[in-house]
Scaffold this motif. Structure first.
Motif, mmCIF file in Angstrom:
data_model
loop_
_atom_site.group_PDB
_atom_site.id
_atom_site.type_symbol
_atom_site.label_atom_id
_atom_site.label_comp_id
_atom_site.label_asym_id
_atom_site.label_seq_id
_atom_site.Cartn_x
_atom_site.Cartn_y
_atom_site.Cartn_z
ATOM 1 N N LEU A 1 -7.124 6.514 -6.771
ATOM 2 C CA LEU A 1 -7.553 7.651 -7.575
ATOM 3 C C LEU A 1 -7.646 8.919 -6.740
ATOM 4 O O LEU A 1 -7.277 10.006 -7.193
ATOM 5 C CB LEU A 1 -8.911 7.349 -8.214
ATOM 6 C CG LEU A 1 -8.911 6.330 -9.357
ATOM 7 C CD1 LEU A 1 -10.336 5.935 -9.718
ATOM 8 C CD2 LEU A 1 -8.190 6.887 -10.564
ATOM 9 N N ALA A 2 -8.155 8.770 -5.507
ATOM 10 C CA ALA A 2 -8.339 9.951 -4.658
ATOM 11 C C ALA A 2 -7.003 10.451 -4.107
ATOM 12 O O ALA A 2 -6.708 11.648 -4.156
ATOM 13 C CB ALA A 2 -9.294 9.612 -3.509
ATOM 14 N N ARG A 3 -6.188 9.532 -3.589
ATOM 15 C CA ARG A 3 -4.959 9.945 -2.919
ATOM 16 C C ARG A 3 -3.773 10.075 -3.871
ATOM 17 O O ARG A 3 -2.762 10.682 -3.513
ATOM 18 C CB ARG A 3 -4.623 8.953 -1.800
ATOM 19 C CG ARG A 3 -5.666 8.960 -0.689
ATOM 20 C CD ARG A 3 -5.264 8.091 0.479
ATOM 21 N NE ARG A 3 -6.223 8.193 1.575
ATOM 22 C CZ ARG A 3 -6.127 7.555 2.732
ATOM 23 N NH1 ARG A 3 -5.087 6.753 2.948
ATOM 24 N NH2 ARG A 3 -7.041 7.702 3.668
ATOM 25 N N GLY A 4 -3.881 9.502 -5.049
ATOM 26 C CA GLY A 4 -2.761 9.580 -5.983
ATOM 27 C C GLY A 4 -2.929 10.607 -7.076
ATOM 28 O O GLY A 4 -2.223 10.565 -8.082
ATOM 29 N N ARG A 5 -3.841 11.547 -6.870
ATOM 30 C CA ARG A 5 -4.166 12.508 -7.929
ATOM 31 C C ARG A 5 -2.949 13.261 -8.445
ATOM 32 O O ARG A 5 -2.776 13.439 -9.652
ATOM 33 C CB ARG A 5 -5.201 13.512 -7.387
ATOM 34 C CG ARG A 5 -5.745 14.467 -8.433
ATOM 35 C CD ARG A 5 -6.760 15.407 -7.786
ATOM 36 N NE ARG A 5 -6.116 16.311 -6.847
ATOM 37 C CZ ARG A 5 -6.732 16.847 -5.788
ATOM 38 N NH1 ARG A 5 -7.970 16.498 -5.502
ATOM 39 N NH2 ARG A 5 -6.083 17.674 -4.996
ATOM 40 N N GLU A 6 -2.092 13.695 -7.545
ATOM 41 C CA GLU A 6 -0.926 14.490 -7.955
ATOM 42 C C GLU A 6 0.240 13.630 -8.448
ATOM 43 O O GLU A 6 1.270 14.161 -8.854
ATOM 44 C CB GLU A 6 -0.464 15.366 -6.790
ATOM 45 C CG GLU A 6 -1.497 16.392 -6.339
ATOM 46 C CD GLU A 6 -1.818 17.406 -7.423
ATOM 47 O OE1 GLU A 6 -0.962 17.610 -8.316
ATOM 48 O OE2 GLU A 6 -2.918 17.998 -7.377
ATOM 49 N N TYR A 7 0.070 12.320 -8.384
ATOM 50 C CA TYR A 7 1.146 11.415 -8.799
ATOM 51 C C TYR A 7 0.628 10.423 -9.839
ATOM 52 O O TYR A 7 1.150 9.314 -9.962
ATOM 53 C CB TYR A 7 1.700 10.664 -7.580
ATOM 54 C CG TYR A 7 2.254 11.594 -6.528
ATOM 55 C CD1 TYR A 7 3.577 12.011 -6.562
ATOM 56 C CD2 TYR A 7 1.428 12.105 -5.519
ATOM 57 C CE1 TYR A 7 4.091 12.882 -5.615
ATOM 58 C CE2 TYR A 7 1.924 12.980 -4.563
ATOM 59 C CZ TYR A 7 3.251 13.364 -4.612
ATOM 60 O OH TYR A 7 3.758 14.228 -3.672
ATOM 61 N N ARG A 8 -0.357 10.848 -10.591
ATOM 62 C CA ARG A 8 -1.017 9.933 -11.514
ATOM 63 C C ARG A 8 -0.073 9.434 -12.605
ATOM 64 O O ARG A 8 -0.076 8.241 -12.938
ATOM 65 C CB ARG A 8 -2.230 10.620 -12.151
ATOM 66 C CG ARG A 8 -3.018 9.691 -13.055
ATOM 67 C CD ARG A 8 -4.371 10.231 -13.395
ATOM 68 N NE ARG A 8 -5.132 9.277 -14.192
ATOM 69 C CZ ARG A 8 -6.410 9.440 -14.528
ATOM 70 N NH1 ARG A 8 -7.049 10.509 -14.114
ATOM 71 N NH2 ARG A 8 -7.018 8.528 -15.245
ATOM 72 N N ALA A 9 0.732 10.310 -13.154
ATOM 73 C CA ALA A 9 1.649 9.887 -14.218
ATOM 74 C C ALA A 9 2.606 8.820 -13.704
ATOM 75 O O ALA A 9 2.893 7.833 -14.398
ATOM 76 C CB ALA A 9 2.431 11.092 -14.749
ATOM 77 N N GLU A 10 3.087 8.999 -12.459
ATOM 78 C CA GLU A 10 4.023 8.029 -11.897
ATOM 79 C C GLU A 10 3.361 6.679 -11.671
ATOM 80 O O GLU A 10 3.901 5.634 -12.028
ATOM 81 C CB GLU A 10 4.605 8.557 -10.584
ATOM 82 C CG GLU A 10 5.589 9.700 -10.734
ATOM 83 C CD GLU A 10 4.898 11.057 -10.769
ATOM 84 O OE1 GLU A 10 3.657 11.090 -10.918
ATOM 85 O OE2 GLU A 10 5.600 12.078 -10.648
ATOM 86 N N TYR A 11 2.169 6.676 -11.055
ATOM 87 C CA TYR A 11 1.591 5.365 -10.746
ATOM 88 C C TYR A 11 1.008 4.686 -11.981
ATOM 89 O O TYR A 11 0.980 3.459 -12.061
ATOM 90 C CB TYR A 11 0.581 5.446 -9.593
ATOM 91 C CG TYR A 11 -0.808 5.981 -9.875
ATOM 92 C CD1 TYR A 11 -1.716 5.275 -10.673
ATOM 93 C CD2 TYR A 11 -1.254 7.159 -9.278
ATOM 94 C CE1 TYR A 11 -2.997 5.754 -10.887
ATOM 95 C CE2 TYR A 11 -2.528 7.631 -9.489
ATOM 96 C CZ TYR A 11 -3.403 6.929 -10.290
ATOM 97 O OH TYR A 11 -4.677 7.395 -10.504
ATOM 98 N N GLU A 12 0.548 5.463 -12.968
ATOM 99 C CA GLU A 12 0.077 4.818 -14.194
ATOM 100 C C GLU A 12 1.239 4.169 -14.948
ATOM 101 O O GLU A 12 1.093 3.080 -15.511
ATOM 102 C CB GLU A 12 -0.653 5.828 -15.078
ATOM 103 C CG GLU A 12 -2.042 6.186 -14.564
ATOM 104 C CD GLU A 12 -2.806 7.065 -15.529
ATOM 105 O OE1 GLU A 12 -2.158 7.666 -16.413
ATOM 106 O OE2 GLU A 12 -4.033 7.165 -15.389
#
Length: 377
Positions: free
Chosen positions: A296-307
């Motif tokens: 959640l902290a490190r993937g903030r700018e890539y949330r759509a991709e990882y979700e």
């Protein structure tokens, strides 16, 4: 597969099938192969034209020249190359005719020609330097360096990623900057993966990272493919080993999100997501929770991709693949990844992989993963 073939053909400067009649196009491909065979005969003292043709054929994953003629002869309509796309992909490098302005080659042609050089070396049992120099001359270059450009060495003792921080649009971010050799290795791995069917890409990723687990592209592709195949133990080991190598350069207490718009950062976040799913599957709740917070902290700018990745990798009612992985009598390339690990057990650096392979064959799975993330937008 056919789309992949068209992409590679365009990169190697071949005219699209749709724009020409099939038969004249195939005759042009055969002419290019025979031209390389004739040139090989001139460059290699003592070789006959028949052996030269067969060597060029084997470097194109064909048994001999007769098989090349047969396979090309079977193609009569537009539908035929679509059905034989993977066979033709293996033949594409020999059809390539670069000019001097193309040298040193771009990444996709470069890995294609390097693959051809390796196969030619194996076909004629040549020493590697000689085979590569010979290949360069077949493609009209002065030498291999002129054709392919320099290949940077990969550091062993030093970190291969450099951590830094900065601002983007007034917001603080972290940066993971790969060294030049890693950047080149990642680019070449992505290009090479286009030349391989997906069923073989996990083995390709393993070969790429066996001595250097910190290569993000190979690690991310390998871990994701194992997770898709429901080989959760191997996916966990692969993601963890790659992340541990990278985290040597990434401060553990860093709460800054990786900066947006970076392929390196996207691969890093994807690996975090793969590890989270694997941990959830085996009910390693404490570790999974820590990975969730980090994601959640490190993937903030890539949330759509990882979700999107989580939805794909952790489907409802997912079950692990527990088919035997050590059937020495089978000849299936797609089902022997763990067997491959055992065959390489004499290499002490593979002991962890071997243990992962045995666990894949014997561990009783836990309950299915339930992936649910909440956090700041």
């Amino acid at each position: 597969m056919y789309k992949c073939f068209c992409l590679l053909a365009a990169a190697l400067k071949l005219q699209p099938w749709e724009e020409v009649a099939v038969r004249p196009f195939l005759e042009e491909l055969k002419r290019r192969m025979e031209a390389k065979a004739l040139r090989l005969q001139l460059l290699l003292p003592g070789i006959t034209l028949e052996t030269s043709r067969d060597a060029i054929s084997r470097a194109s994953v064909m048994v001999n020249w007769r098989r090349v003629e047969e396979d090309l002869g079977y193609i009569e309509t537009q539908q035929d190359p679509e059905e034989q796309a993977w066979d033709l992909i293996d033949m594409l490098p020999v059809f390539y005719e670069p000019n001097m302005l193309d040298m040193p080659l771009a990444v996709l042609p470069r890995v294609s020609v390097r693959t051809f050089a390796r196969r030619l070396r194996e076909a004629l049992r040549l020493d590697a330097p000689y085979a590569y120099e010979l290949t360069a001359q077949l493609y009209g270059a002065r030498d291999w360096l002129a054709l392919a450009g320099p290949k940077r060495f990969l550091p062993i003792a030093e970190p291969i990623y450099r951590y830094g921080s900065g601002e983007v649009a007034g917001r603080p971010y972290a940066w993971l900057e790969p060294c030049a050799a890693v950047r080149q290795a990642d680019e070449e791995f992505e290009a090479m993966a286009q030349l391989r069917q997906e069923v073989f890409q996990a083995d390709l990723a393993q070969n790429e990272s066996v001595d250097q687990p910190g290569l993000l592209c190979a690690g991310s592709v390998g871990a994701t493919l194992h997770l898709v195949d429901r080989e959760y133990d191997i996916a966990e080991w692969k993601a963890r080993s790659t992340l541990e190598a990278i985290d040597k350069s990434y401060p553990k207490d860093c709460r800054l999100a990786p900066a947006p718009g970076s392929r390196t950062h996207l691969l890093y976040v994807r690996l975090k997501a793969v590890l989270y799913v694997a941990l959830m599957y085996f009910d390693k709740n404490d570790e999974a929770e820590a990975e969730r917070e980090c994601l959640l902290a490190r993937g903030r700018e890539y949330r759509a991709e990882y979700e999107g990745l989580l939805k794909k990798l952790a489907p409802r009612n997912s079950k692990p693949n527990r088919e035997p992985r050590f059937d020495w009598s089978t000849d299936s390339r797609s089902g022997n990844r763990a067997s491959w690990l055992c065959l390489n057990a004499s290499n002490t650096s593979l002991s962890t992989q071997l243990r992962a392979g045995w666990r894949c064959a014997s561990v009783t799975p836990g309950s299915k993963p339930r992936v649910h993330l909440r956090g700041a937008q």
